[in-house]
Design an enzyme around this catalytic site. Structure first.
Site, PDB file in Angstrom:
ATOM      1  N   ARG A  15       0.844  -1.203   0.000  1.00  0.00           N
ATOM      2  CA  ARG A  15       0.000   0.000   0.000  1.00  0.00           C
ATOM      3  C   ARG A  15       0.880   1.254   0.000  1.00  0.00           C
ATOM      4  NH1 ARG A  15      -3.404  -1.765   5.217  1.00  0.00           N
ATOM      5  NH2 ARG A  15      -1.351  -2.687   5.657  1.00  0.00           N
ATOM      6  N   LYS A  75       2.059   1.553   7.257  1.00  0.00           N
ATOM      7  CA  LYS A  75       2.383   0.680   8.389  1.00  0.00           C
ATOM      8  C   LYS A  75       3.446   1.303   9.286  1.00  0.00           C
ATOM      9  CE  LYS A  75       1.031  -2.707   9.440  1.00  0.00           C
ATOM     10  NZ  LYS A  75      -0.072  -2.931  10.404  1.00  0.00           N
ATOM     11  N   TYR A  94      -0.268   4.079  10.754  1.00  0.00           N
ATOM     12  CA  TYR A  94      -0.598   3.086  11.778  1.00  0.00           C
ATOM     13  C   TYR A  94       0.657   2.845  12.607  1.00  0.00           C
ATOM     14  CZ  TYR A  94      -4.989   1.820   9.437  1.00  0.00           C
ATOM     15  OH  TYR A  94      -6.246   1.843   8.904  1.00  0.00           O
ATOM     16  N   HIS A  96       0.368   1.014  16.137  1.00  0.00           N
ATOM     17  CA  HIS A  96       0.151  -0.230  16.903  1.00  0.00           C
ATOM     18  C   HIS A  96       1.281  -0.452  17.901  1.00  0.00           C
ATOM     19  CE1 HIS A  96      -3.264  -1.300  14.420  1.00  0.00           C
ATOM     20  NE2 HIS A  96      -2.545  -1.179  13.329  1.00  0.00           N
ATOM     21  N   GLU A 118      -4.804   4.426  14.141  1.00  0.00           N
ATOM     22  CA  GLU A 118      -5.749   3.538  14.842  1.00  0.00           C
ATOM     23  C   GLU A 118      -6.345   4.148  16.101  1.00  0.00           C
ATOM     24  OE1 GLU A 118      -1.684   2.397  16.543  1.00  0.00           O
ATOM     25  OE2 GLU A 118      -2.496   2.974  14.591  1.00  0.00           O
ATOM     26  N   SER A 134     -10.205  -2.347   8.760  1.00  0.00           N
ATOM     27  CA  SER A 134     -10.931  -3.403   9.462  1.00  0.00           C
ATOM     28  C   SER A 134     -11.971  -4.033   8.541  1.00  0.00           C
ATOM     29  CB  SER A 134     -11.613  -2.833  10.711  1.00  0.00           C
ATOM     30  OG  SER A 134     -10.655  -2.386  11.650  1.00  0.00           O
ATOM     31  N   VAL A 239     -11.145  -9.017  18.010  1.00  0.00           N
ATOM     32  CA  VAL A 239     -11.372  -8.250  19.238  1.00  0.00           C
ATOM     33  C   VAL A 239     -10.466  -7.026  19.240  1.00  0.00           C
ATOM     34  CG1 VAL A 239     -11.199  -8.293  21.754  1.00  0.00           C
ATOM     35  CG2 VAL A 239     -12.054 -10.293  20.520  1.00  0.00           C
ATOM     36  N   VAL A 267      -7.158 -11.569  13.236  1.00  0.00           N
ATOM     37  CA  VAL A 267      -7.066 -10.227  12.660  1.00  0.00           C
ATOM     38  C   VAL A 267      -6.549  -9.223  13.695  1.00  0.00           C
ATOM     39  CG1 VAL A 267      -8.359  -8.430  11.429  1.00  0.00           C
ATOM     40  CG2 VAL A 267      -8.955 -10.823  11.097  1.00  0.00           C
ATOM     41  N   ASP A 270      -2.174  -7.354  15.013  1.00  0.00           N
ATOM     42  CA  ASP A 270      -1.485  -6.055  15.083  1.00  0.00           C
ATOM     43  C   ASP A 270      -1.339  -5.569  16.518  1.00  0.00           C
ATOM     44  OD1 ASP A 270      -0.690  -5.327  12.559  1.00  0.00           O
ATOM     45  OD2 ASP A 270      -2.581  -4.394  12.028  1.00  0.00           O
ATOM     46  N   ARG A 279       0.971 -15.721  16.885  1.00  0.00           N
ATOM     47  CA  ARG A 279       2.183 -14.885  16.843  1.00  0.00           C
ATOM     48  C   ARG A 279       2.241 -14.249  15.454  1.00  0.00           C
ATOM     49  NH1 ARG A 279       5.615 -17.792  13.666  1.00  0.00           N
ATOM     50  NH2 ARG A 279       5.569 -20.079  13.789  1.00  0.00           N
TER      51      ARG A 279
END
Length: 370
Positions: A15, A75, A94, A96, A118, A134, A239, A267, A270, A279
């Site tokens: 991306r 990312k 992002y 994370h 996020e 998402s 979740v 999913v 991250d 993992r």
């Protein structure tokens, strides 16, 4: 402001942070945009489209970062990019950070203002920059899971939709948010039997109405999760606790009792994953086995469909890019509470409480710093 758009270097990350349309709007607003050569190639946006939109094509990642006031990525930076950090740089991507202590420490030591997609919030208090990815990841999770259920990829050899005379596959989705809802749409569309598990009973009522009773809903507790996963062909973990490490909803013991050849797609990986045996994996090496159960835990799933993903992401992020470029980061943070929520690091201070809790680091609210 000078905005830099580097080429993504995370494994198979295809991306790009800004499209040619975004470049055109920024240039028309009086800003300068530097795009590293080849940054948009894998998303079907070649250099000449960026040039025609008014961008300057830069030959190296080093110059793209060095000359920019704000770097816009997709990312989180990987270790080889940490050397580009410097005091005063604004990084919008992002992040994370919860499971990534090394990246957090690098941002803090270099006093980078790190604004995480996020955790940005809108006026409705939703997460507008997390939503599009998402949606993509939720829909892809079923597509990927169906593929890994094929025998040649280690799965049970189950066709999710079944055929006349043969029952469909069982899909269990943990979490009724954006990921879970989109996963349910695709799984039901394929003809699978779908169970969705969530803590929020009102959300389960909404989903029951949305899917007209075709979706089986369960209240989240360890007993229900253990029973559902034991019979599942495909388990999808979706979740989310914004900015924080994901809770481990499915335990090792539950995974050990699952059918051999069943598939898990986490999913939430991250943010550390909501499956205890999960993992992080990459598109180069996407899956592994635990107790005979196939685990697919790629941290950048939407990169597999980069054209769709880039367009979906930049539709959401670009208004924020434009606002930060116009006002400057400090003013934008002060004037827009949603952007302020996105700030995770600011001039050497960790500002997002959930990341601090995950890493046992002290934090200060951004409102006390700007």
């Amino acid at each position: 402001m000078t905005i830099g758009v580097p080429k993504e270097v995370k494994d198979h990350e295809s991306r790009v942070g800004i499209t040619p349309a975004g470049v055109k709007a920024l240039v028309e607003a009086g800003h300068k945009v530097l795009v590293e050569t080849g940054a948009g190639d894998l998303s079907a946006f070649p250099d000449d489209e960026y040039q025609n939109a008014g961008a300057e094509i830069v030959g190296s990642a080093y110059d793209t970062w060095r000359l920019a006031d704000m770097v816009v990525k997709v990312k989180e930076p990987v270790e080889k990019e940490y050397g580009y950090f410097r005091e005063g740089l604004v990084l919008f991507t992002y992040l994370h950070l919860a499971p990534l202590t090394g990246l957090t420490e690098a941002l803090l030591s270099k006093k980078v203002t790190g604004i995480a997609y996020e955790t940005v919030r809108d006026r409705a208090n939703t997460l507008p920059l997390l939503t599009p990815m998402s949606e993509v990841a939720g829909r892809m999770s079923v597509q990927v899971g169906a593929s890994y259920l094929e025998k040649e990829k280690g799965g049970r050899g189950v066709l999710l939709g079944g055929v006349p005379g043969v029952p469909p596959g069982n899909v269990v989705i943990i979490g009724g948010g954006i990921v879970g809802t989109n996963a349910a749409k695709i799984a039901l569309g394929l003809g699978a039997k779908v169970i969705l598990i969530d803590l929020n009973l009102n959300r389960l009522r909404e989903l029951d109405d949305i899917f007209n009773g075709r979706l089986h809903t369960l209240a989240s507790n360890s007993y229900n999760i253990a029973r559902a996963t034991q019979e599942a062909d495909l388990v999808i973990g979706g979740v989310l606790i914004p900015g924080a490490a994901a809770p481990k909803i499915v335990t090792k013991e539950m995974v050990a009792r699952m059918r051999k050849g069943a598939v898990i797609v986490d999913v939430a990986i991250d943010q550390g994953g909501c499956i205890e045996t999960a993992r992080p994996t990459t598109h180069s090496d996407p899956s592994y086995l635990v107790n005979g159960v196939v685990h697919y835990c790629v941290t950048n799933m939407p990169a597999a469909v980069p054209n769709t993903s880039t367009l979906a992401l930049t539709n959401a992020t670009f208004p924020y890019v434009l606002k930060i470029a116009k006002l400057g980061a400090e003013t934008a943070i002060r004037e827009d509470a949603g952007i302020a929520e996105g700030v995770n690091t600011y001039k050497g201070t960790l500002t997002y409480a959930a990341v601090g809790a995950a890493q046992k680091k002290p934090t200060r609210p951004i409102g006390a710093l700007v």
